[in-house]
Motif scaffolding. Structure first.
Motif, PDB file in Angstrom:
ATOM      1  N   HIS A   1       4.613  82.079 -19.360  1.00 26.60           N
ATOM      2  CA  HIS A   1       5.667  81.309 -20.026  1.00 26.60           C
ATOM      3  C   HIS A   1       6.341  80.419 -18.996  1.00 26.60           C
ATOM      4  O   HIS A   1       6.651  80.870 -17.880  1.00 26.60           O
ATOM      5  CB  HIS A   1       6.717  82.233 -20.660  1.00 26.60           C
ATOM      6  CG  HIS A   1       6.149  83.191 -21.664  1.00 26.60           C
ATOM      7  ND1 HIS A   1       5.919  82.850 -22.981  1.00 26.60           N
ATOM      8  CD2 HIS A   1       5.736  84.482 -21.524  1.00 26.60           C
ATOM      9  CE1 HIS A   1       5.406  83.890 -23.612  1.00 26.60           C
ATOM     10  NE2 HIS A   1       5.288  84.889 -22.753  1.00 26.60           N
TER      11      HIS A   1
ATOM     12  N   ILE B   1       4.983  67.865 -19.758  1.00 25.57           N
ATOM     13  CA  ILE B   1       4.954  69.045 -20.626  1.00 25.57           C
ATOM     14  C   ILE B   1       3.631  69.129 -21.376  1.00 25.57           C
ATOM     15  O   ILE B   1       3.029  70.207 -21.494  1.00 25.57           O
ATOM     16  CB  ILE B   1       6.151  69.024 -21.582  1.00 25.57           C
ATOM     17  CG1 ILE B   1       7.450  69.293 -20.812  1.00 25.57           C
ATOM     18  CG2 ILE B   1       5.972  70.040 -22.709  1.00 25.57           C
ATOM     19  CD1 ILE B   1       8.702  69.138 -21.632  1.00 25.57           C
TER      20      ILE B   1
ATOM     21  N   GLY C   1       1.021  72.148 -20.851  1.00 27.28           N
ATOM     22  CA  GLY C   1       0.765  73.009 -21.997  1.00 27.28           C
ATOM     23  C   GLY C   1      -0.636  72.910 -22.557  1.00 27.28           C
ATOM     24  O   GLY C   1      -0.916  73.494 -23.610  1.00 27.28           O
TER      25      GLY C   1
ATOM     26  N   THR D   1       3.889  79.643 -23.951  1.00 27.52           N
ATOM     27  CA  THR D   1       5.008  78.811 -24.404  1.00 27.52           C
ATOM     28  C   THR D   1       5.508  77.947 -23.250  1.00 27.52           C
ATOM     29  O   THR D   1       5.435  78.330 -22.081  1.00 27.52           O
ATOM     30  CB  THR D   1       6.204  79.652 -24.913  1.00 27.52           C
ATOM     31  OG1 THR D   1       6.770  80.389 -23.823  1.00 27.52           O
ATOM     32  CG2 THR D   1       5.786  80.600 -26.021  1.00 27.52           C
ATOM     33  N   VAL D   2       6.005  76.777 -23.617  1.00 28.74           N
ATOM     34  CA  VAL D   2       6.802  75.938 -22.720  1.00 28.74           C
ATOM     35  C   VAL D   2       8.134  75.725 -23.434  1.00 28.74           C
ATOM     36  O   VAL D   2       8.184  75.095 -24.494  1.00 28.74           O
ATOM     37  CB  VAL D   2       6.132  74.586 -22.421  1.00 28.74           C
ATOM     38  CG1 VAL D   2       7.041  73.738 -21.532  1.00 28.74           C
ATOM     39  CG2 VAL D   2       4.768  74.789 -21.765  1.00 28.74           C
ATOM     40  N   CYS D   3       9.188  76.277 -22.883  1.00 28.89           N
ATOM     41  CA  CYS D   3      10.508  76.215 -23.515  1.00 28.89           C
ATOM     42  C   CYS D   3      11.451  75.391 -22.639  1.00 28.89           C
ATOM     43  O   CYS D   3      11.663  75.724 -21.471  1.00 28.89           O
ATOM     44  CB  CYS D   3      11.101  77.611 -23.706  1.00 28.89           C
ATOM     45  SG  CYS D   3      10.099  78.729 -24.720  1.00 28.89           S
TER      46      CYS D   3
ATOM     47  N   GLU E   1      10.848  70.794 -32.156  1.00 27.31           N
ATOM     48  CA  GLU E   1       9.459  70.968 -31.722  1.00 27.31           C
ATOM     49  C   GLU E   1       8.778  69.621 -31.647  1.00 27.31           C
ATOM     50  O   GLU E   1       8.775  68.855 -32.613  1.00 27.31           O
ATOM     51  CB  GLU E   1       8.713  71.903 -32.675  1.00 27.31           C
ATOM     52  CG  GLU E   1       9.319  73.301 -32.717  1.00 27.31           C
ATOM     53  CD  GLU E   1       8.410  74.320 -33.360  1.00 27.31           C
ATOM     54  OE1 GLU E   1       7.191  74.289 -33.070  1.00 27.31           O
ATOM     55  OE2 GLU E   1       8.906  75.127 -34.158  1.00 27.31           O
TER      56      GLU E   1
ATOM     57  N   PRO F   1      -1.250  70.195 -27.653  1.00 33.38           N
ATOM     58  CA  PRO F   1      -1.185  71.181 -26.561  1.00 33.38           C
ATOM     59  C   PRO F   1      -1.496  72.588 -27.051  1.00 33.38           C
ATOM     60  O   PRO F   1      -1.219  72.951 -28.202  1.00 33.38           O
ATOM     61  CB  PRO F   1       0.260  71.062 -26.071  1.00 33.38           C
ATOM     62  CG  PRO F   1       0.678  69.678 -26.442  1.00 33.38           C
ATOM     63  CD  PRO F   1      -0.009  69.406 -27.753  1.00 33.38           C
TER      64      PRO F   1
ATOM     65  N   ARG G   1       2.797  76.720 -27.223  1.00 31.04           N
ATOM     66  CA  ARG G   1       3.892  76.439 -28.160  1.00 31.04           C
ATOM     67  C   ARG G   1       5.013  75.790 -27.357  1.00 31.04           C
ATOM     68  O   ARG G   1       5.566  76.404 -26.432  1.00 31.04           O
ATOM     69  CB  ARG G   1       4.364  77.744 -28.818  1.00 31.04           C
ATOM     70  CG  ARG G   1       5.596  77.601 -29.723  1.00 31.04           C
ATOM     71  CD  ARG G   1       5.222  77.138 -31.098  1.00 31.04           C
ATOM     72  NE  ARG G   1       6.360  76.974 -31.978  1.00 31.04           N
ATOM     73  CZ  ARG G   1       6.892  77.953 -32.744  1.00 31.04           C
ATOM     74  NH1 ARG G   1       6.386  79.178 -32.696  1.00 31.04           N
ATOM     75  NH2 ARG G   1       7.900  77.691 -33.548  1.00 31.04           N
ATOM     76  N   VAL G   2       5.374  74.565 -27.701  1.00 32.69           N
ATOM     77  CA  VAL G   2       6.405  73.827 -26.971  1.00 32.69           C
ATOM     78  C   VAL G   2       7.643  73.717 -27.852  1.00 32.69           C
ATOM     79  O   VAL G   2       7.562  73.270 -28.998  1.00 32.69           O
ATOM     80  CB  VAL G   2       5.914  72.421 -26.573  1.00 32.69           C
ATOM     81  CG1 VAL G   2       7.007  71.677 -25.804  1.00 32.69           C
ATOM     82  CG2 VAL G   2       4.642  72.512 -25.730  1.00 32.69           C
TER      83      VAL G   2
ATOM     84  N   GLN H   1      12.071  72.811 -27.751  1.00 37.57           N
ATOM     85  CA  GLN H   1      13.357  72.507 -27.136  1.00 37.57           C
ATOM     86  C   GLN H   1      14.378  73.452 -27.744  1.00 37.57           C
ATOM     87  O   GLN H   1      14.588  73.477 -28.967  1.00 37.57           O
ATOM     88  CB  GLN H   1      13.753  71.059 -27.419  1.00 37.57           C
ATOM     89  CG  GLN H   1      15.224  70.720 -27.159  1.00 37.57           C
ATOM     90  CD  GLN H   1      15.552  70.529 -25.696  1.00 37.57           C
ATOM     91  OE1 GLN H   1      15.279  69.499 -25.114  1.00 37.57           O
ATOM     92  NE2 GLN H   1      16.148  71.547 -25.085  1.00 37.57           N
TER      93      GLN H   1
ATOM     94  N   TRP I   1       9.035  64.434 -32.758  1.00 38.59           N
ATOM     95  CA  TRP I   1       9.602  65.788 -32.830  1.00 38.59           C
ATOM     96  C   TRP I   1      10.338  65.966 -34.141  1.00 38.59           C
ATOM     97  O   TRP I   1      10.726  65.003 -34.811  1.00 38.59           O
ATOM     98  CB  TRP I   1      10.516  66.087 -31.644  1.00 38.59           C
ATOM     99  CG  TRP I   1      11.744  65.226 -31.513  1.00 38.59           C
ATOM    100  CD1 TRP I   1      13.006  65.490 -31.950  1.00 38.59           C
ATOM    101  CD2 TRP I   1      11.809  63.926 -30.907  1.00 38.59           C
ATOM    102  NE1 TRP I   1      13.860  64.460 -31.659  1.00 38.59           N
ATOM    103  CE2 TRP I   1      13.149  63.484 -31.019  1.00 38.59           C
ATOM    104  CE3 TRP I   1      10.872  63.090 -30.295  1.00 38.59           C
ATOM    105  CZ2 TRP I   1      13.563  62.252 -30.528  1.00 38.59           C
ATOM    106  CZ3 TRP I   1      11.290  61.871 -29.806  1.00 38.59           C
ATOM    107  CH2 TRP I   1      12.624  61.468 -29.919  1.00 38.59           C
TER     108      TRP I   1
END
Length: 544
Positions: free
Chosen positions: A344, A408, A412, A420-422, A435, A443, A446-447, A449, A495
């Motif tokens: 992560h 990102i 990802g 995940t990239v949070c 998202e 990717p 799961r990315v 914000q 997004w």
């Protein structure tokens, strides 16, 4: 005899070591003594008449919990006599354990016990109440504070009375803080709250500044900075802000190895009074931000946190405008590249990357105007709008926004991509989930914000309405019109909002187990005759 003025704060932790920060009343040797035999000592250092120590604790056993006490010159000063709280403890993470990360931003100091709280119950107070009631229960392994830990420009009534006893508040900077001594008062006000003091002594914390740690809209633009430098008080406010941040927040973000290699820390510790050395460092940071790095990386097993300075690292010249200077941008890219090392990726940045579409387009339009896209008259108008409307998030730096989007997506994607990239942010006094999606690109990670703010502050009705409207279809149409006027290219990423907006004093918690991830959002609620409590508004799976 030396007394404990502030702290202890449990800061850096890993499986075998930790650091504990204290402020003391006089020069002394500070010691942390753990129940399992681990511990450490450090000699205090002096800044502007105040004495501090950052004690390295060694000998911890990964996967265990040990209580500790603090001694100054051999006399125990923590726990406080008659404390109603459980003993402070260091939880040394194990190599295979999961990680619970609580985060939020924007914490105005709570009023003294029994006083009226104009902004409602404090989410950190509520977390402390829960942990104290069940010390063996679930707790965050780490607390990320994403900016505005103190408000140098929006002081409380009690602080203003104290300031008025020192100087004339009719002269600049008015009711804001002016120097290092006044900054220390803000930290006392914020961190001496009994629940907060205990919480920070037993939950490791990592921090980064945002604008109010110095002043609202800090480093909005080159023109803004020029105006501030023309005042008679700005230079002292800024240098004192950077010095106090280094002492109270930045040092604790560093590992013992990083501390040992830090030339500023070495210089401050080896002289009787480190004030001049630290002031020289702060002056260098002001003169050339590229010479100082406030950003940092921490690895918690297979979870990587990259905390990004999105305030002091900016390039403000309109023809080169960037959220991160070239060195900082290269550093960020380097930190996230080794995707085999983690499951992560958490990117901490005080300012949200993905905003409501109307706000995003307004910031890009404003940046184009200020850059001269529509001529000099529009540029002057744009600068006025930028300051009045706080248009200075990632989207106000279009090339930086696009660069982060590309980084990102790259990070990802591929067989070694994290689960995940949070992107963790605050600042905007509400919470939401957004998202991203990339045209022609999908990717593997799961990315998301994740925005959580405030921990303890007001949310004006105008702000609630603006952010609710900002996500609407009508607002998107208005945003597209602004983008056309500013001759903006289409953003490289789309997004959508998938949660929120939620308003109130709140905390988010990420629960990371292997490659799985869950998100919880909790609000602080007042209770009659007891401390505030946290109530769950959202509990959702991010990765199975």
């Amino acid at each position: 005899m030396s007394a404990l003025r502030l702290g202890p704060l449990l800061r850096y932790t890993d499986g075998s070591s930790a650091t504990v920060w204290v402020e003391t009343s006089r020069p002394c040797t500070a010691e942390v003594r753990c129940a399992d035999g681990a511990g450490g000592t450090a000699r205090s250092f002096q800044i502007a008449g105040h004495h501090y120590a950052l004690v390295p604790v060694t000998g911890l056993t990964a996967g265990t919990t040990t209580t500790y006490e603090v001694l100054l010159d051999g006399t125990r000063v923590w726990p406080l006599p008659g404390s109603p709280f459980p003993p402070s403890a260091i939880h040394a993470p194990g190599p295979q354990g999961g990680l619970d990360v609580a985060f939020g931003s924007c914490r105005w100091a709570s009023p003294p016990a029994g006083g009226d709280d104009p902004v409602g119950p404090d989410a950190l107070d509520a977390l402390a109440t829960r942990l104290a009631a069940d010390p063996e229960g679930e707790r965050p392994h780490v607390l990320l504070l994403l900016g505005d830990q103190v408000y140098a420009d929006e002081t409380s009534d009690s602080t203003q009375r104290w300031l008025a006893g020192r100087r004339d508040l009719k002269e600049g900077p008015g009711s804001g803080v002016a120097d290092y001594e006044e900054y220390t008062h803000l930290y006392y006000e914020s961190w001496l709250d009994p629940r907060i003091r205990w919480l920070l002594s037993t939950v490791p914390s990592f921090m980064i500044f945002d604008d109010h740690d110095v002043i609202d809209d800090w480093n909005t633009s080159a023109a803004w900075l020029e105006d501030m430098r023309a005042t008679g008080w700005w230079q002292e406010r800024l240098l004192s802000g950077l010095m106090s941040y280094w002492v109270h927040q930045h040092l604790g973000n560093l590992s013992p190895e990083e501390l040992a290699a830090d030339p500023v820390y070495e210089e401050v510790c080896k002289v009787p009074d480190g004030t001049d050395a630290l002031r020289t460092f702060a002056s260098r940071a002001d003169a050339d931000a590229a010479t100082v790095r406030w950003s940092y990386r921490r690895d918690f097993g297979r979870v990587r946190l990259v905390m990004v300075d999105s305030r002091a690292a900016r390039v403000l010249a309109e023809d080169q405008r960037a959220m991160l200077d070239p060195g900082e941008e290269a550093w960020l890219r380097e930190q996230v590249r080794d995707t085999e090392a983690y499951d992560h990726l958490l990117i901490g940045t005080s300012l949200p990357w993905l905003l409501p579409h109307l706000v995003h387009d307004a910031e890009g339009w404003n940046a184009a105007l200020c850059g001269g896209e529509r001529g000099e008259r529009w540029a002057r108008f744009g600068e006025k709008v930028r300051r009045a409307a706080d248009l200075e998030h990632w989207s106000a730096f279009p090339e930086s926004f696009a660069g982060l989007a590309e980084l990102i997506a790259e990070t990802g994607s591929g067989p070694d991509a994290p689960a995940t990239v949070c992107v963790l942010s605050g600042d905007v006094h509400h919470a939401y989930i957004a998202e991203p999606s990339w045209p022609g690109r999908n990717p593997d990670a799961r990315v998301v914000q994740l925005v959580c703010s405030p921990v303890h502050n007001s949310v004006p009705l105008s702000m609630r309405l603006a952010f609710r409207i900002g996500w609407s279809g009508m607002a998107r149409g208005l945003g597209r019109a602004l983008a056309r006027h500013g001759r903006l290219p289409s953003p490289p990423v789309g997004w959508r909002k998938t949660g929120g907006p939620w308003f109130g004093n709140q905390l988010m918690t990420l629960t990371l187990r292997g490659r799985s991830a869950r998100l919880r959002l909790e609000h602080a609620k007042a209770r009659e005759g007891a401390g505030p409590r946290l109530t769950t508004l959202l509990d959702a799976e991010l990765a199975p």
